[in-house]
Design a protein around this motif. Structure first.
Motif, PDB file in Angstrom:
ATOM      1  N   VAL A 107      50.825 -36.685   2.322  1.00  0.00           N
ATOM      2  CA  VAL A 107      50.224 -35.651   3.173  1.00  0.00           C
ATOM      3  C   VAL A 107      48.999 -36.275   3.813  1.00  0.00           C
ATOM      4  O   VAL A 107      48.061 -36.667   3.121  1.00  0.00           O
ATOM      5  CB  VAL A 107      49.866 -34.397   2.365  1.00  0.00           C
ATOM      6  CG1 VAL A 107      49.082 -33.415   3.224  1.00  0.00           C
ATOM      7  CG2 VAL A 107      51.133 -33.733   1.825  1.00  0.00           C
ATOM      8  N   ALA A 108      49.031 -36.399   5.120  1.00  0.00           N
ATOM      9  CA  ALA A 108      47.974 -37.086   5.865  1.00  0.00           C
ATOM     10  C   ALA A 108      47.311 -36.116   6.831  1.00  0.00           C
ATOM     11  O   ALA A 108      47.963 -35.207   7.357  1.00  0.00           O
ATOM     12  CB  ALA A 108      48.550 -38.274   6.626  1.00  0.00           C
ATOM     13  N   ASN A 109      46.019 -36.323   7.075  1.00  0.00           N
ATOM     14  CA  ASN A 109      45.356 -35.485   8.078  1.00  0.00           C
ATOM     15  C   ASN A 109      45.671 -36.006   9.473  1.00  0.00           C
ATOM     16  O   ASN A 109      46.330 -37.045   9.642  1.00  0.00           O
ATOM     17  CB  ASN A 109      43.856 -35.392   7.813  1.00  0.00           C
ATOM     18  CG  ASN A 109      43.160 -36.749   7.885  1.00  0.00           C
ATOM     19  OD1 ASN A 109      43.575 -37.653   8.613  1.00  0.00           O
ATOM     20  ND2 ASN A 109      42.081 -36.898   7.122  1.00  0.00           N
ATOM     21  N   ASP A 110      45.194 -35.293  10.485  1.00  0.00           N
ATOM     22  CA  ASP A 110      45.525 -35.663  11.860  1.00  0.00           C
ATOM     23  C   ASP A 110      44.992 -37.036  12.248  1.00  0.00           C
ATOM     24  O   ASP A 110      45.581 -37.724  13.090  1.00  0.00           O
ATOM     25  CB  ASP A 110      44.991 -34.601  12.834  1.00  0.00           C
ATOM     26  CG  ASP A 110      46.039 -33.536  13.153  1.00  0.00           C
ATOM     27  OD1 ASP A 110      47.117 -33.567  12.533  1.00  0.00           O
ATOM     28  OD2 ASP A 110      45.776 -32.679  14.006  1.00  0.00           O
ATOM     29  N   THR A 113      47.406 -39.728  10.294  1.00  0.00           N
ATOM     30  CA  THR A 113      48.846 -39.650  10.516  1.00  0.00           C
ATOM     31  C   THR A 113      49.359 -40.680  11.522  1.00  0.00           C
ATOM     32  O   THR A 113      50.364 -41.360  11.246  1.00  0.00           O
ATOM     33  CB  THR A 113      49.241 -38.232  10.963  1.00  0.00           C
ATOM     34  OG1 THR A 113      48.953 -37.301   9.913  1.00  0.00           O
ATOM     35  CG2 THR A 113      50.722 -38.155  11.297  1.00  0.00           C
ATOM     36  N   ARG A 242      40.626 -24.124  10.038  1.00  0.00           N
ATOM     37  CA  ARG A 242      41.115 -25.156   9.132  1.00  0.00           C
ATOM     38  C   ARG A 242      40.305 -26.428   9.352  1.00  0.00           C
ATOM     39  O   ARG A 242      40.164 -26.888  10.490  1.00  0.00           O
ATOM     40  CB  ARG A 242      42.593 -25.446   9.388  1.00  0.00           C
ATOM     41  CG  ARG A 242      43.485 -24.218   9.267  1.00  0.00           C
ATOM     42  CD  ARG A 242      44.941 -24.583   9.494  1.00  0.00           C
ATOM     43  NE  ARG A 242      45.761 -23.402   9.706  1.00  0.00           N
ATOM     44  CZ  ARG A 242      47.076 -23.425   9.910  1.00  0.00           C
ATOM     45  NH1 ARG A 242      47.704 -24.597   9.922  1.00  0.00           N
ATOM     46  NH2 ARG A 242      47.747 -22.312  10.098  1.00  0.00           N
ATOM     47  N   SER A 244      40.960 -29.621   8.749  1.00  0.00           N
ATOM     48  CA  SER A 244      41.774 -30.655   9.370  1.00  0.00           C
ATOM     49  C   SER A 244      43.230 -30.342   9.097  1.00  0.00           C
ATOM     50  O   SER A 244      43.617 -30.168   7.939  1.00  0.00           O
ATOM     51  CB  SER A 244      41.431 -32.045   8.818  1.00  0.00           C
ATOM     52  OG  SER A 244      42.285 -33.025   9.370  1.00  0.00           O
ATOM     53  N   LEU A 246      46.987 -30.732   8.135  1.00  0.00           N
ATOM     54  CA  LEU A 246      47.640 -31.679   7.241  1.00  0.00           C
ATOM     55  C   LEU A 246      49.115 -31.788   7.604  1.00  0.00           C
ATOM     56  O   LEU A 246      49.757 -30.786   7.951  1.00  0.00           O
ATOM     57  CB  LEU A 246      47.495 -31.220   5.790  1.00  0.00           C
ATOM     58  CG  LEU A 246      46.065 -31.128   5.252  1.00  0.00           C
ATOM     59  CD1 LEU A 246      46.063 -30.523   3.851  1.00  0.00           C
ATOM     60  CD2 LEU A 246      45.410 -32.495   5.245  1.00  0.00           C
ATOM     61  N   ASN A 247      49.659 -32.995   7.494  1.00  0.00           N
ATOM     62  CA  ASN A 247      51.035 -33.270   7.889  1.00  0.00           C
ATOM     63  C   ASN A 247      51.808 -33.922   6.748  1.00  0.00           C
ATOM     64  O   ASN A 247      51.300 -34.853   6.102  1.00  0.00           O
ATOM     65  CB  ASN A 247      51.062 -34.214   9.094  1.00  0.00           C
ATOM     66  CG  ASN A 247      50.304 -33.679  10.275  1.00  0.00           C
ATOM     67  OD1 ASN A 247      50.565 -32.569  10.747  1.00  0.00           O
ATOM     68  ND2 ASN A 247      49.346 -34.447  10.774  1.00  0.00           N
ATOM     69  N   GLN A 269      50.589 -27.270  -3.303  1.00  0.00           N
ATOM     70  CA  GLN A 269      49.426 -28.085  -3.652  1.00  0.00           C
ATOM     71  C   GLN A 269      49.672 -28.977  -4.862  1.00  0.00           C
ATOM     72  O   GLN A 269      49.139 -30.087  -4.938  1.00  0.00           O
ATOM     73  CB  GLN A 269      48.199 -27.202  -3.915  1.00  0.00           C
ATOM     74  CG  GLN A 269      47.580 -26.617  -2.655  1.00  0.00           C
ATOM     75  CD  GLN A 269      48.009 -25.179  -2.438  1.00  0.00           C
ATOM     76  OE1 GLN A 269      49.201 -24.887  -2.392  1.00  0.00           O
ATOM     77  NE2 GLN A 269      47.066 -24.269  -2.310  1.00  0.00           N
ATOM     78  N   ALA A 274      45.797 -31.761  -2.692  1.00  0.00           N
ATOM     79  CA  ALA A 274      44.769 -31.027  -1.937  1.00  0.00           C
ATOM     80  C   ALA A 274      43.739 -30.419  -2.884  1.00  0.00           C
ATOM     81  O   ALA A 274      42.543 -30.383  -2.586  1.00  0.00           O
ATOM     82  CB  ALA A 274      45.420 -29.925  -1.104  1.00  0.00           C
TER      83      ALA A 274
END
Length: 275
Positions: A107-110, A113, A242, A244, A246-247, A269, A274
């Motif tokens: 799970v990566a942030n913007d 990613t 939010r 950031s 999450l993807n 989660q 997270a």
């Protein structure tokens, strides 16, 4: 070695006070699914970069597989811009494939990613849902079989007991019906708790709960398969609130491991980090 990792995290992430040697021992060495897979870069006695993936079991396209969760990465400021993370990741995935792991998910942030997609070959599965509400998040779980899922973590008493014993933020277990077990932990926000649900099948004693009532107001970050309608008391968190987005990202490690479809993913989660 754990002290060296903790020191690197302290330098790279000054606000992340929970990345202590005690936490890293729990995460790296105590996991019943096995030890981590990863590599370090050193210059003499100085740790320049570190990357680790956490072993887990999951249903992938209906079949139980050994997978890795891409989790901890850090590069000392003195050594940034040299491509160390990309090199360590490539070594990690090569080792993981040789050890029989089927895939890596994360799970990566913007911000991070694009690097995973362009440099490391991951595919973007979907942005995660972010919801707050009351009651179960999956009000219509149904009689789902493993073949119904493109991705779902497998939880049993041993690995769930390990997961909820995170020394930084411990979860509590609460039965919640619909063949599900709920797990919750404080978020640091008043009256709001992180909430995740896992299938009760495969669980023995833990399915009975760990005592104490479940929280009223709940936060869900994750994905649910198509057909599992959220309870009527759940609403989406507006994007402007939010921190950031999450993807969910995914990388197959062999020819038989192809991309997963968002419609068949169950993720909460507990399945990443997270909370």
């Amino acid at each position: 070695m754990l002290a060296a990792y903790s020191n690197l995290f302290r330098i790279c992430f000054p606000g992340a006070s929970g990345l202590t040697a005690t936490y890293l021992k729990w995460l790296y060495a105590d996991n019943p699914a096995g030890n981590v897979v990863g590599f370090d870069a050193w210059e003499g006695d100085e740790l320049a970069a570190h990357y680790v993936c956490i072993p887990a079991e999951a249903v992938v396209h209906g079949v139980a597989r050994r997978v890795l969760l891409s989790l901890n990465t850090a590069t000392h400021p003195k050594f940034q811009g040299k491509g160390l993370f990309t090199k360590l990741a490539a070594l990690t995935y090569e080792r993981a494939a040789a050890e029989g792991f089927h895939a890596v998910y994360g799970v990566a942030n913007d911000n991070s990613t694009p690097g995973f997609l362009r440099k490391l070959g991951f595919s973007l599965v979907s942005p995660l849902d972010a919801k707050i509400g009351i009651g179960n998040i999956s009000s219509q779980y149904g009689d789902r079989q493993a073949s119904d899922f493109s991705f779902r973590r497998i939880w049993n008493d041993d690995n769930l007991a390990w997961r909820i014993a995170n020394p930084v933020r411990r979860y509590q277990i609460a039965p919640c019906g619909n063949a599900l077990v709920g797990a919750w932990a404080p978020t640091g926000k008043p009256l709001l708790s992180a909430w995740a649900e896992v299938p009760a099948d495969g669980l023995g004693k833990l399915a009975e709960g760990s005592g104490g009532g479940a929280p009223l107001f709940r936060l869900h970050l994750g994905l649910r398969p198509a057909g599992t309608r959220a309870g009527s008391m759940w609403v989406d968190i507006p994007k402007r609130f939010r921190p950031s987005p999450l993807n969910l990202i995914f990388l197959g490690l062999n020819e038989g491991s192809h991309a997963i479809e968002r419609e068949g993913v169950e993720l909460g989660q507990l399945d990443f980090d997270a909370f």
